[in-house]
Design a protein around this motif. Structure first.
Motif, PDB file in Angstrom:
ATOM      1  N   ALA A  16       0.933  -1.223   0.248  1.00  0.00           N
ATOM      2  CA  ALA A  16       0.075   0.194  -0.257  1.00  0.00           C
ATOM      3  C   ALA A  16       1.113   1.260  -0.285  1.00  0.00           C
ATOM      4  O   ALA A  16       0.019   2.139  -0.656  1.00  0.00           O
ATOM      5  N   SER A  17       1.714   0.728   0.883  1.00  0.00           N
ATOM      6  CA  SER A  17       2.705   2.449   1.205  1.00  0.00           C
ATOM      7  C   SER A  17       3.404   2.773  -0.314  1.00  0.00           C
ATOM      8  O   SER A  17       3.807   4.040  -0.870  1.00  0.00           O
ATOM      9  N   ARG A  18       3.860   1.731  -1.559  1.00  0.00           N
ATOM     10  CA  ARG A  18       4.004   2.010  -2.749  1.00  0.00           C
ATOM     11  C   ARG A  18       3.221   2.668  -3.902  1.00  0.00           C
ATOM     12  O   ARG A  18       3.324   3.122  -4.904  1.00  0.00           O
ATOM     13  N   MET A  19       2.218   1.427  -3.830  1.00  0.00           N
ATOM     14  CA  MET A  19       1.033   2.421  -4.583  1.00  0.00           C
ATOM     15  C   MET A  19       0.749   3.945  -4.057  1.00  0.00           C
ATOM     16  O   MET A  19       0.328   4.122  -4.886  1.00  0.00           O
ATOM     17  N   ALA A  20       0.726   4.196  -2.665  1.00  0.00           N
ATOM     18  CA  ALA A  20       0.867   5.599  -2.052  1.00  0.00           C
ATOM     19  C   ALA A  20       1.423   6.476  -3.234  1.00  0.00           C
ATOM     20  O   ALA A  20       1.222   7.308  -3.271  1.00  0.00           O
ATOM     21  N   ASP A  21       2.811   6.472  -3.364  1.00  0.00           N
ATOM     22  CA  ASP A  21       3.558   7.049  -3.762  1.00  0.00           C
ATOM     23  C   ASP A  21       3.852   6.872  -5.268  1.00  0.00           C
ATOM     24  O   ASP A  21       4.049   8.089  -5.998  1.00  0.00           O
TER      25      ASP A  21
END
Length: 291
Positions: A16-21
């Motif tokens: 999710a954190s990479r999707m957010a980026d």
């Protein structure tokens, strides 16, 4: 660029954190909730409950590890659904059972919330590069609303069918991935026990067409003993268990997948948080101990 919509993340782990980026690069804002209550990277604010995130976001994206986590995050007075408004868009990217995906769809329908089950195919490298494959189940019109988000996090979106189809397709794909890795691990173990040179063996498997690019990446990492988690064993074993249950409900015989699940259960005992390719290391250790 978007019109500065805010994505509310429920769960903010490695994927999710990479999707957010990537969504931030596309012009979206991001807020998040995690069960631990920890987090914050300067550009993502963390709120105390899932309901708080849902009430302040334009679109909610859920990325949690299993059925229990999904239920805890979605339902109840502090859950995501409690904070959502009618016609708000809910994207469930979690890899969960078809039953859990269906239950969320039905609960959201009762509140007139637009929901898509959209687990993704790919590990952290694909998430970081925005090259995930989105496996979406839901209505055409709702998928059209989600297209800008899917385009920001992935290279392809597959419309698998009506609600729940994304969750079912995800189990198919992960079953192939797990069984393929088990075959690689077992045949590497045979080659080593038979006396083949280790470097030659690993390098040869990187050249042949019968092995997928995904599994070649795992073989290269295993050659150097690198089992840093791109897809942790505990999650792969969970997905295999979900697939076994789903197949049994339909009386589909899956003996190969059952054996693979046992191999991954063994690997989970040995290396729960390592990449699931640690099965290669487990098998190598078995034959090394026989030497």
């Amino acid at each position: 660029m978007t019109s500065q919509q805010t994505i509310g993340f429920i769960g903010f782990g490695a994927m999710a954190s990479r999707m957010a980026d990537n969504l931030k690069k596309a012009g979206y804002g991001a807020i998040a909730y995690t069960p631990s209550g920890k987090g914050g990277d300067g550009s993502t604010s963390f709120l105390p409950t899932a309901a708080d995130v849902a009430s302040k976001a334009d679109i909610v994206l859920v990325c949690v590890p299993d059925d229990d986590s999904l239920a805890a995050a979605m339902y109840g007075p502090k859950g995501t659904l409690a904070g959502m408004k009618a016609d708000q868009l809910l994207l469930n990217t979690s890899s969960v059972s078809p039953e859990a995906a269906d239950a969320l769809f039905n609960a959201a329908q009762d509140r007139h919330i637009a929901v898509i089950d959209c687990p993704v195919s790919g590990s952290t490298p694909e998430a970081e590069a925005g090259n995930l494959v989105v496996l979406a189940g839901g209505d055409d019109a709702i998928l059209a609303r989600a297209k800008p988000i899917f385009d920001a996090i992935g290279k392809t979106t597959i419309h698998a069918g009506p609600a729940g189809s994304g969750a079912r397709l995800k189990l198919v794909i992960n079953g192939i991935m797990g069984a393929g890795l088990a075959a690689v691990a077992e045949t590497i173990a045979y080659g080593l026990a038979a006396g083949l040179n280790r470097s030659m063996l690993f390098d040869a498997l990187d050249e042949v067409a019968v092995i997928s690019p995904h599994h070649k990446r795992k073989i290269r990492a295993a050659k150097s003993g690198d089992f840093s988690p791109q897809f942790p064993t505990r999650l792969m074993q969970k997905d295999m268990r979900l697939l076994l249950d789903a197949a049994a409900r339909l009386a589909v015989p899956v003996p190969t997948l059952a054996a693979t699940t046992q191999q991954l259960s063994l690997t989970r005992r040995a290396a729960e948080d390592a990449d699931y390719s640690a099965l290669i290391g487990v098998m190598e250790k078995i034959v090394a101990n026989d030497a």
